[in-house]
Design a protein around this motif. Structure first.
Motif, PDB file in Angstrom:
ATOM      1  N   ASN A 178       0.846  -1.192   0.000  1.00 25.02           N
ATOM      2  CA  ASN A 178       0.000   0.000   0.000  1.00 25.02           C
ATOM      3  C   ASN A 178       0.884   1.245   0.000  1.00 25.02           C
ATOM      4  O   ASN A 178       1.890   1.310   0.717  1.00 25.02           O
TER       5      ASN A 178
ATOM      6  N   THR B 222       0.886   2.620  -7.340  1.00 27.24           N
ATOM      7  CA  THR B 222      -0.549   2.718  -7.065  1.00 27.24           C
ATOM      8  C   THR B 222      -1.130   4.047  -7.545  1.00 27.24           C
ATOM      9  O   THR B 222      -2.353   4.194  -7.617  1.00 27.24           O
TER      10      THR B 222
ATOM     11  N   THR C 280       5.090  -6.392   1.100  1.00 28.36           N
ATOM     12  CA  THR C 280       4.586  -5.293   1.936  1.00 28.36           C
ATOM     13  C   THR C 280       5.696  -4.582   2.698  1.00 28.36           C
ATOM     14  O   THR C 280       5.481  -3.493   3.228  1.00 28.36           O
TER      15      THR C 280
ATOM     16  N   ALA D 246      -4.770 -10.213   0.003  1.00 26.47           N
ATOM     17  CA  ALA D 246      -5.142  -8.804   0.155  1.00 26.47           C
ATOM     18  C   ALA D 246      -6.172  -8.598   1.256  1.00 26.47           C
ATOM     19  O   ALA D 246      -6.305  -7.491   1.787  1.00 26.47           O
TER      20      ALA D 246
ATOM     21  N   THR E 128      -1.672  -3.810  -2.348  1.00 26.84           N
ATOM     22  CA  THR E 128      -2.585  -3.361  -3.394  1.00 26.84           C
ATOM     23  C   THR E 128      -2.434  -4.263  -4.613  1.00 26.84           C
ATOM     24  O   THR E 128      -1.318  -4.613  -5.006  1.00 26.84           O
TER      25      THR E 128
ATOM     26  N   LEU F  73      -2.840  -4.687  -8.596  1.00 28.12           N
ATOM     27  CA  LEU F  73      -2.848  -3.853  -9.793  1.00 28.12           C
ATOM     28  C   LEU F  73      -3.043  -4.736 -11.024  1.00 28.12           C
ATOM     29  O   LEU F  73      -2.235  -5.639 -11.272  1.00 28.12           O
TER      30      LEU F  73
END
Length: 303
Positions: free
Chosen positions: A181, A186, A239, A256, A262, A264
């Motif tokens: 994240n 992102t 992460t 997730a 995240t 994608l």
């Protein structure tokens, strides 16, 4: 001397009792398999279950065949009589899931265990509580182990499938990118291979050499940053860094839900891969194998 009560025999599936009587007559597991329309691995599986149920070797090597133990000789008249009683009952020789026992052996990655075996596990435990399951890692000789009976099933995604092996196509799967994240990627609308080349990649190495890692080329020319042997470990590492990973979407969705990462989509979209359940043709008449493969196919198609 081992004492065996008649109730112990009544708990044994009729097909295994038929194998016992025939093996007493032929002294050959190969000949008995032919007589009963079984493959040799299937006949050996039933004999192993019999030995466990009756707590005796039952047959031991003798010359070029097998000889019954004293316990087997004592049991033969009782079992032969019981089979004649079964023959009077329509459908008595069928094996139902509650009667199934033994260990079903799979070779797979942890991805396969999560998305293919996992959905079937609760139903398998409920319907066949005496079955157990063992998972082995994928190795270079996995197809040889499947054909010679050391494995019952393999979850696999590549073509071609070797001769002597049957398969079901379970589902089609897409790859996606995963990042932590807040990762700079992102902020982009459509993430391409060229975008991820700015970052190190994390690769899953499932067989044990750096040339066998799971990588569908979606990461382009991005520099390898780390190889790991497990899908489950990879998202935790993603992460904690700016590395990018390409991973099957079902696995990404699962991770997730509990990790600060995240997903994608890959742009442009790539061809999905087909995930398969493989087994040896020699096991096509094994009731445990037939029941298990149908259960897995049913449950994976519902997810």
């Amino acid at each position: 001397m081992i004492l065996i009560h008649i109730m112990d025999i009544l708990d044994i599936p009729p097909r295994q009792l038929l194998l016992f009587v025939d093996l007493c007559q032929t002294s050959s597991i190969t000949k008995t398999a032919e007589n009963l329309g079984l493959s040799q691995p299937s006949a050996s599986r039933h004999l192993s279950m019999l030995r466990d149920a009756l707590r005796d070797p039952l047959f031991v090597p003798a010359g070029r065949g097998l000889a019954p133990t004293p316990t087997a000789i004592r049991l033969l008249p009782k079992i032969d009589s019981l089979i004649h009683e079964y023959e009077r009952l329509p459908g008595a020789a069928a094996i139902s899931p509650p009667e199934m026992s033994g260990i079903v052996r799979f070779a797979t990655t942890d991805y396969g265990a999560m998305v293919a075996l996992g959905p079937a596990l609760q139903r398998a435990n409920n319907e066949a509580p005496n079955l157990a399951f063992e998972i082995f890692p994928l190795e270079n000789d996995v197809f040889a182990r499947l054909i010679d009976g050391r494995l019952d099933f393999v979850f696999f995604s590549d073509d071609p499938v070797r001769d002597g092996i049957e398969h079901y196509d379970l589902f089609e799967e897409d790859h996606v990118f995963i990042v932590r994240n807040g990762h700079p990627l992102t902020q982009r609308q459509n993430v391409t291979k060229q975008d991820v080349e700015e970052y190190s990649r994390l690769l899953v190495n499932i067989i044990g050499d750096r040339h066998s890692y799971v990588d569908d080329d979606s990461l382009g020319k991005a520099t390898p940053g780390m190889w790991v042997p497990y899908f489950a470990a990879a998202p935790f590492l993603v992460t904690q860094s700016d590395m990018v990973m390409s991973i099957p979407k079902r696995a990404a969705d699962s991770f997730a839900a509990s990790l600060p990462m995240t997903i994608l989509p890959i742009s442009p979209e790539e061809e999905p891969f087909t995930y398969r359940l493989l087994w040896s043709k020699q096991l096509n008449d094994d009731p445990v194998i037939n029941w298990m493969k149908e259960l897995i196919r049913d449950e994976t198609q519902q997810t």
